[in-house]
Design a protein around this motif. Structure first.
Motif, PDB file in Angstrom:
ATOM      1  N   GLY A 232       0.807  -1.210   0.000  1.00 26.76           N
ATOM      2  CA  GLY A 232       0.000   0.000   0.000  1.00 26.76           C
ATOM      3  C   GLY A 232       0.840   1.259   0.000  1.00 26.76           C
ATOM      4  O   GLY A 232       0.498   2.248  -0.665  1.00 26.76           O
TER       5      GLY A 232
ATOM      6  N   THR B 146      -6.725  -0.213   3.235  1.00 25.44           N
ATOM      7  CA  THR B 146      -5.640   0.410   2.473  1.00 25.44           C
ATOM      8  C   THR B 146      -6.178   1.019   1.187  1.00 25.44           C
ATOM      9  O   THR B 146      -5.822   2.151   0.821  1.00 25.44           O
TER      10      THR B 146
ATOM     11  N   LEU C 282      -5.625  -4.701  -3.171  1.00 26.54           N
ATOM     12  CA  LEU C 282      -5.355  -4.139  -1.852  1.00 26.54           C
ATOM     13  C   LEU C 282      -6.498  -4.483  -0.899  1.00 26.54           C
ATOM     14  O   LEU C 282      -7.650  -4.631  -1.309  1.00 26.54           O
TER      15      LEU C 282
ATOM     16  N   ARG D 176      -8.018   4.291   1.890  1.00 28.16           N
ATOM     17  CA  ARG D 176      -7.107   5.414   2.159  1.00 28.16           C
ATOM     18  C   ARG D 176      -6.534   5.972   0.854  1.00 28.16           C
ATOM     19  O   ARG D 176      -6.419   7.188   0.678  1.00 28.16           O
TER      20      ARG D 176
ATOM     21  N   ARG E 121       1.170   4.385  -2.730  1.00 30.86           N
ATOM     22  CA  ARG E 121       1.091   5.808  -2.386  1.00 30.86           C
ATOM     23  C   ARG E 121       2.230   6.593  -3.025  1.00 30.86           C
ATOM     24  O   ARG E 121       2.036   7.729  -3.465  1.00 30.86           O
TER      25      ARG E 121
END
Length: 258
Positions: free
Chosen positions: A133, A164, A160, A167, A137
């Motif tokens: 994750g 996660t 995922l 987000r 990002r």
């Protein structure tokens, strides 16, 4: 005049016709999701739009300028793939800097983006020190580093876990609301498409075309696991039960709502 105008008359791989008579247009600031059966050519379509594959009949224009010729591809084109595609010998910060020219101001932008996606504490971490994750990002920050006007995303949050993924979706929407690029987001998850997009483009079985251009009628913010998304999905299936298999059971107009 639309900002993006796509007309794919035909795309082949050998004798197999993958895309045919596929057309749509969009404006900068819109968020579009591409949904359809596995293997229909969603990723192929993104590659044509990005100019990574120019072997097709048709055209792709951005503000009237052809994107289907490599020299015409805009510098403000961002991409995010299923895999993070990070350079293992570069830190998280340097992986974001990789797409920038190296000025001090752009270095500051890279740091800011990593902080915005929750990685301000991991600027110097190597990719193998980051979870899956966290690597996504970094890839998301890198996609926004060039301040894209057109952002192509190929199932970037697939596989995922739900927390996660949520987000990352929140981070994506925050960056999109601020910078307002045109986003084309490929997903196999209809709930994800309905939660994120302004419009959902449903693709048919190959040779694939757009069989439904659906305007999502829900106000933002939306919850992926909320009742509004579940009800909307039920309505779509009630009207078009075979939609996700690449078939449309009844005639429907573009920009349809149930």
């Amino acid at each position: 005049m639309p900002d993006l105008d796509v007309r794919i008359d035909e795309k082949r791989f050998g004798e197999a016709v993958i895309l045919r008579d596929l057309t749509f247009s969009a404006q900068r600031g819109e968020f579009l999701a591409l949904v359809g059966p596995s293997g229909v050519g969603k990723s192929t379509l993104l590659h044509l739009i990005a100019g990574l594959d120019t072997h097709f009949d048709g055209s792709v224009h951005w503000h009237g300028t052809p994107l289907h010729h490599h020299p015409q591809a805009p510098k403000s084109l961002g991409m995010m793939f299923q895999e993070p595609r990070l350079m293992p010998w570069l830190s998280a910060l340097d992986n974001v800097r990789l797409v920038l020219s190296g000025t001090e101001a752009e270095g500051d932008r890279a740091r800011m983006l990593l902080q915005e996606v929750g990685l301000g504490h991991a600027l110097d971490a190597w990719p193998n020190q980051l979870s899956g994750g966290m690597q996504r990002r970094v890839a998301l920050a890198r996609a926004f580093a060039v301040a894209p006007r057109l952002l192509l995303m190929d199932e970037p949050f697939v596989s995922l876990d739900m927390p996660t993924g949520n987000r990352l979706r929140e981070s994506l929407l925050e960056l999109w609301r601020r910078d307002r690029p045109l986003v084309l987001f490929v997903t196999h998850d209809l709930r994800e498409a309905l939660a994120l997009a302004d419009r959902v483009l449903f693709m048919s079985e190959p040779p694939a075309r757009i069989i439904l251009d659906y305007v999502v009628p829900l106000e933002r913010p939306r919850q992926l696991e909320g009742t509004a998304i579940a009800k909307l999905q039920e309505q779509l299936f009630a009207h078009h039960p075979d939609l996700l298999s690449g078939a449309l059971d009844a005639p429907s107009e573009s920009r349809d709502k149930p």
